[in-house]
Design an enzyme around this catalytic site. Sequence first.
Site, PDB file in Angstrom:
ATOM      1  N   ASN A  56      -6.470 -11.405  -5.594  1.00  0.00           N
ATOM      2  CA  ASN A  56      -5.686 -10.205  -5.873  1.00  0.00           C
ATOM      3  C   ASN A  56      -4.717  -9.974  -4.721  1.00  0.00           C
ATOM      4  O   ASN A  56      -5.045 -10.209  -3.559  1.00  0.00           O
ATOM      5  CB  ASN A  56      -6.604  -8.989  -6.018  1.00  0.00           C
ATOM      6  CG  ASN A  56      -7.473  -9.074  -7.263  1.00  0.00           C
ATOM      7  OD1 ASN A  56      -7.024  -9.550  -8.306  1.00  0.00           O
ATOM      8  ND2 ASN A  56      -8.711  -8.633  -7.160  1.00  0.00           N
ATOM      9  N   HIS A  95      -8.738 -12.844   0.302  1.00  0.00           N
ATOM     10  CA  HIS A  95     -10.009 -13.416  -0.152  1.00  0.00           C
ATOM     11  C   HIS A  95      -9.858 -13.993  -1.542  1.00  0.00           C
ATOM     12  O   HIS A  95      -9.130 -13.455  -2.369  1.00  0.00           O
ATOM     13  CB  HIS A  95     -11.136 -12.378  -0.123  1.00  0.00           C
ATOM     14  CG  HIS A  95     -10.777 -11.086  -0.783  1.00  0.00           C
ATOM     15  ND1 HIS A  95     -10.013 -10.132  -0.150  1.00  0.00           N
ATOM     16  CD2 HIS A  95     -11.068 -10.593  -2.009  1.00  0.00           C
ATOM     17  CE1 HIS A  95      -9.854  -9.093  -0.961  1.00  0.00           C
ATOM     18  NE2 HIS A  95     -10.473  -9.351  -2.109  1.00  0.00           N
TER      19      HIS A  95
END
Length: 116
Positions: free
Chosen positions: A87, A100
């Site tokens: 994201n 991440h």
Amino acid sequence: MSDELFLKIVNREIPADIVFQDDRVTAFRDINPQAPTHILIIPNKLIPSVNEVSEEDEAVLGHLLVVARNIARQEGIAESGYRLLINCGDHGGQEVYHLHMHLFGGRPLGRMIERV
Ligand code: AMP
């Protein structure tokens, strides 16, 4: 959420279920799993989001994928399949500004994104 949160996990200053760590990346189970396997794979150095990646990060970003493949094998989901997701920013739904990669698997994951 604090940008320092995942650095604290990397440095083992707060508890996390770490499944893999080397000098470049750390992988740990998501605290709020969305699938039977839900693991976050992060660079050990703080890159806030994909917007801040630079050419010098190419090796570590490639390493994230190699580690994801290895963990998928370890988790026994390599054959059934899985999803990798990063994201970025507000519309991307990013909550923690330490880049991440999510690794989801262990059940059919359905459509890529929800229709609205
Ligand atoms: P994102 O929305 O892509 O920024 O995802 C952030 C993820 O971090 C969410 O899935 C959270 O459940 C997860 N998370 C937040 N805090 C922790 C923590 N202390 N340990 C493990 N996962 C966490």
